[in-house]
Design an enzyme around this catalytic site. Sequence first.
Site, PDB file in Angstrom:
ATOM      1  N   HIS A  98      41.498  43.372  41.403  1.00  0.00           N
ATOM      2  CA  HIS A  98      42.535  42.335  41.421  1.00  0.00           C
ATOM      3  C   HIS A  98      43.703  42.828  42.254  1.00  0.00           C
ATOM      4  O   HIS A  98      43.977  44.025  42.318  1.00  0.00           O
ATOM      5  CB  HIS A  98      43.011  41.969  40.011  1.00  0.00           C
ATOM      6  CG  HIS A  98      43.491  43.147  39.204  1.00  0.00           C
ATOM      7  ND1 HIS A  98      42.618  44.024  38.600  1.00  0.00           N
ATOM      8  CD2 HIS A  98      44.737  43.594  38.918  1.00  0.00           C
ATOM      9  CE1 HIS A  98      43.308  44.958  37.959  1.00  0.00           C
ATOM     10  NE2 HIS A  98      44.598  44.730  38.152  1.00  0.00           N
ATOM     11  N   HIS A 100      47.822  42.184  42.702  1.00  0.00           N
ATOM     12  CA  HIS A 100      49.022  41.605  42.105  1.00  0.00           C
ATOM     13  C   HIS A 100      49.906  41.039  43.213  1.00  0.00           C
ATOM     14  O   HIS A 100      50.207  41.753  44.173  1.00  0.00           O
ATOM     15  CB  HIS A 100      49.864  42.679  41.411  1.00  0.00           C
ATOM     16  CG  HIS A 100      49.206  43.394  40.275  1.00  0.00           C
ATOM     17  ND1 HIS A 100      49.591  43.188  38.966  1.00  0.00           N
ATOM     18  CD2 HIS A 100      48.225  44.338  40.236  1.00  0.00           C
ATOM     19  CE1 HIS A 100      48.871  43.991  38.169  1.00  0.00           C
ATOM     20  NE2 HIS A 100      48.040  44.690  38.923  1.00  0.00           N
TER      21      HIS A 100
END
Length: 134
Positions: A98, A100
């Site tokens: 992922h 951010h």
Amino acid sequence: MNSIFTKIINRELPANIVYEDDNVIAFLDINPVNPGHTLVVPKNEKSNMLESLEEDVINILKVVRTLAPAILKTVGADGFNLITNVGEGSGQTVFHTHFHIIPRFNNDGHKQWTVMEVTSDELNKIEKDIKSNI
Ligand code: 5GP
């Protein structure tokens, strides 16, 4: 076992989803650093960005370029940090790739990295060693 993020993708867990396509999903971080803190996640679950397919990383970055301006406009931010943690030592806690998007505001009080002292000899050695490890 599926990651927390795969459970969000499969709608087994709730999330504030702000974007989705065939390969990528983006949703608000449950513990935001600043308003609008968003996680951009490939649907193909791999433990970090080095493990993900190159095309998934490219897809994520394409989504970041579309999404970040919308997030900044929404929360009135002055900029953003794009961060992906790789490995426990970096602070990674969810082992599903992922990125951010962390909106930043002038004078929001969040500190930048602290720096270390280094000699030019040390820089030269690290440069040489990295090149030999590529
Ligand atoms: P990491 O430290 O692995 O780079 O970041 C993981 C992020 O996932 C953290 O910022 C954390 O707040 C967020 N997070 C963990 N669990 C959940 C969840 O169930 N829902 C959402 N939306 N975010 C989560």
